[in-house]
Design a protein around this motif. Structure first.
Motif, PDB file in Angstrom:
ATOM      1  N   ARG A  48      -3.176  17.443  -3.765  1.00 35.79           N
ATOM      2  CA  ARG A  48      -4.208  16.538  -4.298  1.00 35.79           C
ATOM      3  C   ARG A  48      -3.867  16.184  -5.737  1.00 35.79           C
ATOM      4  O   ARG A  48      -3.735  17.067  -6.586  1.00 35.79           O
ATOM      5  CB  ARG A  48      -5.567  17.217  -4.218  1.00 35.79           C
ATOM      6  CG  ARG A  48      -6.672  16.319  -4.730  1.00 35.79           C
ATOM      7  CD  ARG A  48      -8.000  17.054  -4.773  1.00 35.79           C
ATOM      8  NE  ARG A  48      -8.927  16.312  -5.576  1.00 35.79           N
ATOM      9  CZ  ARG A  48      -9.887  15.549  -5.090  1.00 35.79           C
ATOM     10  NH1 ARG A  48     -10.055  15.454  -3.807  1.00 35.79           N
ATOM     11  NH2 ARG A  48     -10.698  14.893  -5.896  1.00 35.79           N
ATOM     12  N   LYS A  49      -3.704  14.900  -6.002  1.00 33.32           N
ATOM     13  CA  LYS A  49      -3.422  14.394  -7.344  1.00 33.32           C
ATOM     14  C   LYS A  49      -3.958  12.977  -7.437  1.00 33.32           C
ATOM     15  O   LYS A  49      -4.297  12.363  -6.434  1.00 33.32           O
ATOM     16  CB  LYS A  49      -1.910  14.329  -7.604  1.00 33.32           C
ATOM     17  CG  LYS A  49      -1.208  15.654  -7.669  1.00 33.32           C
ATOM     18  CD  LYS A  49       0.263  15.433  -7.974  1.00 33.32           C
ATOM     19  CE  LYS A  49       1.029  16.731  -7.949  1.00 33.32           C
ATOM     20  NZ  LYS A  49       2.455  16.531  -8.110  1.00 33.32           N
ATOM     21  N   GLU A  95      -8.106   8.970   0.948  1.00 30.47           N
ATOM     22  CA  GLU A  95      -9.303   9.264   0.159  1.00 30.47           C
ATOM     23  C   GLU A  95     -10.240  10.208   0.916  1.00 30.47           C
ATOM     24  O   GLU A  95     -10.726  11.195   0.356  1.00 30.47           O
ATOM     25  CB  GLU A  95     -10.016   7.949  -0.167  1.00 30.47           C
ATOM     26  CG  GLU A  95     -11.066   8.058  -1.224  1.00 30.47           C
ATOM     27  CD  GLU A  95     -11.615   6.699  -1.631  1.00 30.47           C
ATOM     28  OE1 GLU A  95     -12.836   6.634  -1.865  1.00 30.47           O
ATOM     29  OE2 GLU A  95     -10.851   5.723  -1.716  1.00 30.47           O
ATOM     30  N   LYS A  98      -9.209  13.720   1.047  1.00 27.74           N
ATOM     31  CA  LYS A  98      -9.243  14.297  -0.301  1.00 27.74           C
ATOM     32  C   LYS A  98      -7.866  14.512  -0.931  1.00 27.74           C
ATOM     33  O   LYS A  98      -7.696  15.380  -1.777  1.00 27.74           O
ATOM     34  CB  LYS A  98     -10.062  15.580  -0.316  1.00 27.74           C
ATOM     35  CG  LYS A  98     -11.502  15.371   0.108  1.00 27.74           C
ATOM     36  CD  LYS A  98     -12.354  16.560  -0.176  1.00 27.74           C
ATOM     37  CE  LYS A  98     -13.795  16.435   0.196  1.00 27.74           C
ATOM     38  NZ  LYS A  98     -14.371  15.273   0.674  1.00 27.74           N
ATOM     39  N   VAL A  99      -6.880  13.703  -0.525  1.00 27.79           N
ATOM     40  CA  VAL A  99      -5.570  13.735  -1.183  1.00 27.79           C
ATOM     41  C   VAL A  99      -5.677  12.999  -2.521  1.00 27.79           C
ATOM     42  O   VAL A  99      -5.105  13.410  -3.522  1.00 27.79           O
ATOM     43  CB  VAL A  99      -4.475  13.097  -0.297  1.00 27.79           C
ATOM     44  CG1 VAL A  99      -3.170  12.926  -1.057  1.00 27.79           C
ATOM     45  CG2 VAL A  99      -4.263  13.940   0.944  1.00 27.79           C
ATOM     46  N   SER A 101      -8.674  10.958  -5.155  1.00 27.96           N
ATOM     47  CA  SER A 101     -10.118  10.872  -5.383  1.00 27.96           C
ATOM     48  C   SER A 101     -10.638   9.468  -5.088  1.00 27.96           C
ATOM     49  O   SER A 101     -11.758   9.295  -4.620  1.00 27.96           O
ATOM     50  CB  SER A 101     -10.459  11.277  -6.812  1.00 27.96           C
ATOM     51  OG  SER A 101      -9.766  10.464  -7.725  1.00 27.96           O
TER      52      SER A 101
END
Length: 136
Positions: A48-49, A95, A98-99, A101
């Motif tokens: 996640r970034k 999105e 949740k990879v 935001s």
């Protein structure tokens, strides 16, 4: 250069939302497609970034009635769906899994569409984060 991820799902464009008696909705085929993307993305365990760039390649199978002599793998696809409609589903799935935001974090997108000789299409994509000289 980042990692390239591959999802073995035939790409579909994002349709216009429909208006029904219970409000606005998306067709069930598209909801199923997007849920499949979310499941595959979750399995890929992408960090996640807030990525800056996405480079996506969409591979769509030829129609069944295409003569064998006209089948060329990775042939540029121009005759079906717009690039912006096909990237929406992937960005929304990134999105919702949740990879990222929000898909507005992308300041650059490269989108390519091809034909594939395989029976099932696929989506290959790479996410990149640019070096920020102001962050320490």
């Amino acid at each position: 250069m980042g990692l390239t991820y591959c999802i073995p799902v035939t790409p579909k464009p994002t349709p216009r939302p429909r208006l029904g008696k219970n409000g606005v909705y998306n067709p069930s085929t598209y909801v199923t497609y997007k849920n499949n993307l979310i499941k595959w993305i979750s399995l890929l365990k992408i960090p996640r970034k807030n990525y800056d760039m996405i480079w996506a390649k969409f591979f769509v199978p030829y129609p069944k009635n295409t003569p064998k002599k006209k089948l060329i793998d990775k042939y540029p696809l121009k005759e079906v769906f717009d690039c912006d409609n096909v990237i929406k589903g992937l960005c929304d799935a990134l999105e919702q899994s949740k990879v990222i935001s929000n898909d507005r974090c992308f300041c650059s997108m490269m989108i390519e569409k091809f034909r594939t000789i395989n029976d099932v299409g696929r989506i290959e994509f790479e996410l990149k984060k640019f070096d920020n000289p102001y962050e320490q």
